[in-house]
Scaffold this motif. Sequence first.
Motif, PDB file in Angstrom:
ATOM      1  N   GLU A   1       0.835  -1.201   0.000  1.00 45.79           N
ATOM      2  CA  GLU A   1       0.000   0.000   0.000  1.00 45.79           C
ATOM      3  C   GLU A   1       0.870   1.251   0.000  1.00 45.79           C
ATOM      4  OE1 GLU A   1      -3.202   0.288  -0.202  1.00 45.79           O
ATOM      5  OE2 GLU A   1      -4.263  -1.299   0.886  1.00 45.79           O
ATOM      6  N   THR A   2       0.302   2.371  -0.430  1.00 47.01           N
ATOM      7  CA  THR A   2       0.982   3.658  -0.372  1.00 47.01           C
ATOM      8  C   THR A   2       0.104   4.652   0.389  1.00 47.01           C
ATOM      9  OG1 THR A   2      -0.025   4.515  -2.410  1.00 47.01           O
ATOM     10  CG2 THR A   2       2.022   3.234  -2.633  1.00 47.01           C
ATOM     11  N   VAL A   3       0.748   5.685   0.912  1.00 47.70           N
ATOM     12  CA  VAL A   3      -0.003   6.723   1.614  1.00 47.70           C
ATOM     13  C   VAL A   3      -1.001   7.376   0.666  1.00 47.70           C
ATOM     14  CG1 VAL A   3       0.169   8.994   2.700  1.00 47.70           C
ATOM     15  CG2 VAL A   3       1.798   7.191   3.319  1.00 47.70           C
ATOM     16  N   LEU A   4      -0.559   7.654  -0.562  1.00 47.06           N
ATOM     17  CA  LEU A   4      -1.440   8.306  -1.529  1.00 47.06           C
ATOM     18  C   LEU A   4      -2.658   7.440  -1.855  1.00 47.06           C
ATOM     19  CD1 LEU A   4       1.077   9.923  -4.060  1.00 47.06           C
ATOM     20  CD2 LEU A   4      -0.332  11.063  -2.342  1.00 47.06           C
ATOM     21  N   GLY A   5      -2.428   6.130  -1.989  1.00 46.29           N
ATOM     22  CA  GLY A   5      -3.525   5.224  -2.303  1.00 46.29           C
ATOM     23  C   GLY A   5      -4.557   5.171  -1.195  1.00 46.29           C
ATOM     24  N   ILE A   6      -4.083   5.100   0.053  1.00 50.53           N
ATOM     25  CA  ILE A   6      -5.003   5.051   1.197  1.00 50.53           C
ATOM     26  C   ILE A   6      -5.716   6.386   1.355  1.00 50.53           C
ATOM     27  CG2 ILE A   6      -5.101   4.865   3.713  1.00 50.53           C
ATOM     28  CD1 ILE A   6      -2.873   2.749   3.501  1.00 50.53           C
TER      29      ILE A   6
ATOM     30  N   SER B   1       3.157   8.657   6.601  1.00 56.48           N
ATOM     31  CA  SER B   1       4.199   7.713   6.169  1.00 56.48           C
ATOM     32  C   SER B   1       4.797   6.968   7.355  1.00 56.48           C
ATOM     33  CB  SER B   1       5.298   8.463   5.412  1.00 56.48           C
ATOM     34  OG  SER B   1       5.836   9.515   6.213  1.00 56.48           O
ATOM     35  N   VAL B   2       4.850   7.621   8.516  1.00 59.58           N
ATOM     36  CA  VAL B   2       5.372   6.978   9.729  1.00 59.58           C
ATOM     37  C   VAL B   2       4.402   5.892  10.189  1.00 59.58           C
ATOM     38  CG1 VAL B   2       5.990   7.330  12.143  1.00 59.58           C
ATOM     39  CG2 VAL B   2       6.649   9.019  10.431  1.00 59.58           C
ATOM     40  N   SER B   3       3.120   6.196  10.147  1.00 55.17           N
ATOM     41  CA  SER B   3       2.105   5.192  10.546  1.00 55.17           C
ATOM     42  C   SER B   3       2.165   3.985   9.637  1.00 55.17           C
ATOM     43  CB  SER B   3       0.710   5.821  10.478  1.00 55.17           C
ATOM     44  OG  SER B   3       0.588   6.896  11.370  1.00 55.17           O
ATOM     45  N   LEU B   4       2.372   4.200   8.350  1.00 53.93           N
ATOM     46  CA  LEU B   4       2.400   3.077   7.401  1.00 53.93           C
ATOM     47  C   LEU B   4       3.604   2.175   7.630  1.00 53.93           C
ATOM     48  CD1 LEU B   4       1.136   1.708   4.922  1.00 53.93           C
ATOM     49  CD2 LEU B   4       2.455   3.269   3.474  1.00 53.93           C
ATOM     50  N   GLN B   5       4.708   2.755   8.144  1.00 52.68           N
ATOM     51  CA  GLN B   5       5.931   1.973   8.358  1.00 52.68           C
ATOM     52  C   GLN B   5       5.904   1.155   9.644  1.00 52.68           C
ATOM     53  OE1 GLN B   5       8.521   1.588   6.350  1.00 52.68           O
ATOM     54  NE2 GLN B   5       7.744   2.983   4.775  1.00 52.68           N
ATOM     55  N   ARG B   6       4.877   1.353  10.498  1.00 51.39           N
ATOM     56  CA  ARG B   6       4.842   0.643  11.782  1.00 51.39           C
ATOM     57  C   ARG B   6       4.670  -0.853  11.584  1.00 51.39           C
ATOM     58  NH1 ARG B   6       1.397   4.057  16.266  1.00 51.39           N
ATOM     59  NH2 ARG B   6       2.666   5.915  16.308  1.00 51.39           N
TER      60      ARG B   6
END
Length: 255
Positions: free
Chosen positions: A220-225, A250-255
């Motif tokens: 997934e990407t931040v832009l897509g979500i 982006s930090v939340s996605l990397q968790r």
Amino acid sequence: MTFYTLCYSPDGPVNTSSGERSMVASATTATILHPDHSWSFSHWTTGASVMCVRIDRASLEDELSALLGRPVTDPIDFGGSLDLCNDRGGEFARILQTLRSATGGLSGMAQLHPLIADRTGQLLTSALLLGCEHSYSDLLSARQAMTAVPGAVRLVLDAVEHDPMQVLSAADAARIAHLSIRAVEKAFEKHVGVSPVRFARQVRLARARADLLASSPEYETVLGIAARWGFSHAGRFASLYEDRYGELPSVSLQR
């Protein structure tokens, strides 16, 4: 800090301070440290150990918003301590015990099954809001008054809860409520405290956060979500997200 800290000392009292408040954490009393205040521990009883549970500020506010049926616009200010011996506090203490092993660390069940720990954390959040005095306690106690919300407003609230993408404009809210734009916005300001568009945006932001935390950057990407939840401008989404949750998406996605 972006989290509240709940302190519980089952093996002997320990003094805790949060801002100008001084409280004693013990086997019968849990203390709550505010994220906006400096805090410290002192006067440790021999053999005492403190179990600290960090509760994400944004998650706590989102849970309170769900319980109230309206957005939370001001910080939650707890009274500072929670009596673990009364009915509500006793339930909270039993939840704490599920996270604590006999040696005082994280229980084996929670370590082996992170999903269990996560669900227990959600339960703790609800129990804290319902069992401890705080600045929104009176509103929660009067929750039954929400039944007096006009049917037109309830239609929009229910629609947003089901799918917040249904309300991207005031015209969307007016169509669902069968009212004029002016009438639905006035009703929302009176009974919910914010406009229907802002309410829906906060719900969409919370759904986006849930997806970011549950997803892998590999897929997934931040832009897509962000686009999935109606945020077409990347910079605007990042700004709204950081203001609400204290970190970039982006930090939340990397968790």
